[in-house]
Design a protein around this motif. Structure first.
Motif, PDB file in Angstrom:
ATOM      1  N   GLU A   1       0.835  -1.195   0.000  1.00 47.85           N
ATOM      2  CA  GLU A   1       0.000   0.000   0.000  1.00 47.85           C
ATOM      3  C   GLU A   1       0.877   1.257   0.000  1.00 47.85           C
ATOM      4  N   GLY A   2       0.512   2.209  -0.863  1.00 47.05           N
ATOM      5  CA  GLY A   2       1.255   3.461  -0.954  1.00 47.05           C
ATOM      6  C   GLY A   2       2.394   3.442  -1.941  1.00 47.05           C
ATOM      7  N   GLU A   3       2.678   2.283  -2.571  1.00 44.75           N
ATOM      8  CA  GLU A   3       3.757   2.191  -3.550  1.00 44.75           C
ATOM      9  C   GLU A   3       3.192   2.300  -4.970  1.00 44.75           C
ATOM     10  N   TRP A   4       4.088   2.550  -5.928  1.00 44.84           N
ATOM     11  CA  TRP A   4       3.687   2.851  -7.298  1.00 44.84           C
ATOM     12  C   TRP A   4       3.488   1.590  -8.131  1.00 44.84           C
ATOM     13  N   CYS A   5       2.426   1.633  -8.945  1.00 46.16           N
ATOM     14  CA  CYS A   5       2.091   0.559  -9.886  1.00 46.16           C
ATOM     15  C   CYS A   5       1.842   1.187 -11.249  1.00 46.16           C
ATOM     16  N   LEU A   6       2.506   0.683 -12.284  1.00 46.88           N
ATOM     17  CA  LEU A   6       2.283   1.128 -13.657  1.00 46.88           C
ATOM     18  C   LEU A   6       1.374   0.126 -14.354  1.00 46.88           C
ATOM     19  N   ILE A   7       0.284   0.622 -14.942  1.00 49.48           N
ATOM     20  CA  ILE A   7      -0.656  -0.234 -15.664  1.00 49.48           C
ATOM     21  C   ILE A   7      -0.799   0.293 -17.084  1.00 49.48           C
ATOM     22  N   HIS A   8      -0.430  -0.526 -18.043  1.00 49.90           N
ATOM     23  CA  HIS A   8      -0.528  -0.115 -19.449  1.00 49.90           C
ATOM     24  C   HIS A   8      -1.949  -0.339 -19.983  1.00 49.90           C
ATOM     25  N   GLY A   9      -2.365   0.550 -20.892  1.00 50.61           N
ATOM     26  CA  GLY A   9      -3.610   0.354 -21.611  1.00 50.61           C
ATOM     27  C   GLY A   9      -4.844   0.441 -20.742  1.00 50.61           C
ATOM     28  N   VAL A  10      -4.906   1.454 -19.859  1.00 51.10           N
ATOM     29  CA  VAL A  10      -6.059   1.555 -18.958  1.00 51.10           C
ATOM     30  C   VAL A  10      -7.326   2.002 -19.690  1.00 51.10           C
ATOM     31  N   GLY A  11      -7.226   2.289 -20.973  1.00 52.47           N
ATOM     32  CA  GLY A  11      -8.423   2.580 -21.757  1.00 52.47           C
ATOM     33  C   GLY A  11      -9.169   1.340 -22.185  1.00 52.47           C
ATOM     34  N   GLY A  12      -8.525   0.166 -22.082  1.00 53.22           N
ATOM     35  CA  GLY A  12      -9.163  -1.087 -22.466  1.00 53.22           C
ATOM     36  C   GLY A  12      -9.935  -1.702 -21.322  1.00 53.22           C
TER      37      GLY A  12
ATOM     38  N   CYS B   1      -2.553   5.384 -21.747  1.00 50.58           N
ATOM     39  CA  CYS B   1      -3.713   5.241 -22.633  1.00 50.58           C
ATOM     40  C   CYS B   1      -3.480   6.077 -23.875  1.00 50.58           C
ATOM     41  N   SER B   2      -4.321   5.880 -24.872  1.00 50.33           N
ATOM     42  CA  SER B   2      -4.266   6.736 -26.051  1.00 50.33           C
ATOM     43  C   SER B   2      -5.034   8.021 -25.772  1.00 50.33           C
ATOM     44  N   LYS B   3      -4.687   9.073 -26.490  1.00 49.00           N
ATOM     45  CA  LYS B   3      -5.380  10.344 -26.300  1.00 49.00           C
ATOM     46  C   LYS B   3      -6.865  10.227 -26.654  1.00 49.00           C
ATOM     47  N   GLY B   4      -7.199   9.304 -27.539  1.00 46.73           N
ATOM     48  CA  GLY B   4      -8.594   9.110 -27.910  1.00 46.73           C
ATOM     49  C   GLY B   4      -9.437   8.499 -26.805  1.00 46.73           C
ATOM     50  N   LYS B   5      -8.792   7.906 -25.795  1.00 42.92           N
ATOM     51  CA  LYS B   5      -9.512   7.304 -24.674  1.00 42.92           C
ATOM     52  C   LYS B   5      -9.282   8.057 -23.372  1.00 42.92           C
TER      53      LYS B   5
ATOM     54  N   ILE C   1       1.903  -3.834 -14.613  1.00 42.16           N
ATOM     55  CA  ILE C   1       0.888  -4.740 -15.152  1.00 42.16           C
ATOM     56  C   ILE C   1       0.744  -4.441 -16.636  1.00 42.16           C
ATOM     57  N   ASP C   2       1.081  -5.414 -17.465  1.00 40.43           N
ATOM     58  CA  ASP C   2       1.252  -5.175 -18.896  1.00 40.43           C
ATOM     59  C   ASP C   2       0.497  -6.223 -19.714  1.00 40.43           C
ATOM     60  N   GLY C   3      -0.593  -5.792 -20.347  1.00 41.90           N
ATOM     61  CA  GLY C   3      -1.322  -6.653 -21.259  1.00 41.90           C
ATOM     62  C   GLY C   3      -1.075  -6.308 -22.713  1.00 41.90           C
ATOM     63  N   ILE C   4      -0.152  -5.380 -22.964  1.00 39.63           N
ATOM     64  CA  ILE C   4       0.121  -4.931 -24.340  1.00 39.63           C
ATOM     65  C   ILE C   4       1.090  -5.876 -25.037  1.00 39.63           C
ATOM     66  N   GLY C   5       2.189  -6.228 -24.351  1.00 38.95           N
ATOM     67  CA  GLY C   5       3.093  -7.222 -24.901  1.00 38.95           C
ATOM     68  C   GLY C   5       4.297  -6.666 -25.612  1.00 38.95           C
TER      69      GLY C   5
END
Length: 385
Positions: free
Chosen positions: A191-202, A223-227, A275-279
């Motif tokens: 708790e309180g530490e940093w997590c990077l999550i790719h593609g949060v628009g999906g 995320c993309s600017k469109g999302k 957390i990376d679902g992009i690949g």
């Protein structure tokens, strides 16, 4: 013996609370309780011998997924129920099966996420309190169809107050997001530490970003600017909006120096979990964004499979890497119900917001896959059956 956590919503002084209790083989006294009733009622409607289904007979592009109107309806076997599907979820893993990246025996009915009503029950399922007409969601192969045979142990009762399309969205994406933020990181993030999550628009990572905040992590989302409009509502502490690859809706991960921005935001420390679902497009960014003894959680291949890399590459930060899958984090009934109970509970409490982006009729099976693969979705994509 069938047992799971149930919830009922009570109000006092205009404050809504969700109260958890355990039910075992009993009928619910509250209409808001979502445990199965122990009363068993035989089906009064016949199930046809054939059904509509979206079938893959050869692997390939989206056009190999074709709707058939006379596919054999599954037979009811001991320990199973037959679910008449209302919705089926469309997930990237379905496209991997269709392409042959993840091998399946041919032919097969697509999908592995569905929601609907119980149409028939086996004696064993009835003994667990499951009855015809129960609203349920599940994850087993063959959900792109009017009917699916589901083991009773795989059923999730849908709480009152949760729409069936939202409940269907919970099963793969919601439970995947849950194990990603609760378990896959092996408690290497606190708790309180940093997590990077790719593609949060999906779809999945919209869930994951919100759940990570519920867990108390500080979240950087890409995320993309469109999302960007949708992603701003997820509660990320930092949102990195990227240009789109020309002619697509996908993020251009080369349009800015994401690692530099991550290090700036985290004070040079990096992230304890990525957390990376992009690949393929993000593997270097993910590894380079890690903190000392951080973990790279690679769970998807939206841009292509992650290429092999030498384990020596992790030595600089004594980093960890894992490539998990949902089945290994729902290994028994107790774990499945625990995860679902938390997800449904957060929904009922208003802590999670679920976006159903688009619904396709089953007759447009190929179009559903094309839409998802083009990166156009801003939430869950479903078939309505």
């Amino acid at each position: 013996m069938f047992s799971l956590l149930s919830r009922r919503v009570v109000s006092a002084n205009n404050v809504t609370k969700v109260v958890a209790s355990t039910t075992t083989n009993s009928s619910c006294s509250s209409s808001s309780c979502y445990a199965f009733s122990s009363r068993f009622m035989m089906s009064t409607t016949s199930i046809p011998s054939t059904m509509r289904a979206a079938v893959v007979r050869e692997t390939g592009d989206a056009n190999v997924l074709k709707m058939e109107s006379d596919f054999p309806t599954p037979e009811l076997k001991p320990g199973q129920v037959i679910v008449k599907n209302k919705y089926a979820g469309i997930n990237f893993i379905d496209t991997y099966h269709r392409k042959g990246l993840y091998a399946r025996d041919l032919p097969f009915v697509g999908g592995q996420e569905g929601g609907g009503e119980v149409a028939a029950v086996s004696e064993e399922a009835a003994s667990q309190g499951i009855q015809v007409g129960d609203r349920v969601a599940y994850s087993v192969f063959g959900s792109y169809a009017e009917y699916t045979a589901v083991p009773a142990a795989k059923l999730l009762p849908v709480p009152q107050g949760v729409p069936l399309d939202v409940a269907t969205s919970c099963v793969v994406q919601g439970l995947t997001a849950h194990y990603l933020v609760t378990s896959a990181h092996a408690d290497l993030i606190k708790e309180g530490e940093w997590c990077l999550i790719h593609g949060v628009g999906g779809g999945t990572c919209q869930w994951a970003a919100q759940m990570a905040k519920i867990r108390g992590y500080k979240v950087i989302g890409t995320c993309s600017k469109g999302k960007e409009d949708i992603c701003k509502k997820l509660g990320c502490d930092e949102l990195i909006a990227l240009d789109e690859v020309p002619g697509t809706a996908y993020e251009d991960y080369e349009s800015m120096d994401i690692v530099a921005r991550v290090m700036e935001v985290t004070g040079g420390q990096g992230c304890k979990a990525v957390i990376d679902g992009i690949g393929k497009s993000t593997v270097d960014i993910s590894i380079n964004s890690l903190a000392h003894r951080g973990i790279f959680v690679s769970f998807g291949n939206a841009s292509g499979a992650v290429p092999a890399f030498p384990v020596l590459r992790l030595i600089g930060k004594s980093a960890y890497v894992t490539r998990p899958k949902l089945l290994d984090y729902t290994t028994n009934r107790e774990e499945l119900v625990w995860r679902a109970d938390e997800v449904f509970g957060w929904l009922l409490e208003g802590k999670l917001q679920v976006s159903v982006d688009t619904t396709f009729p089953l007759e447009q099976a190929a179009e559903g896959h094309l839409y998802l693969e083009a990166g156009k979705s801003k939430g869950k994509v479903l078939y309505e059956i």
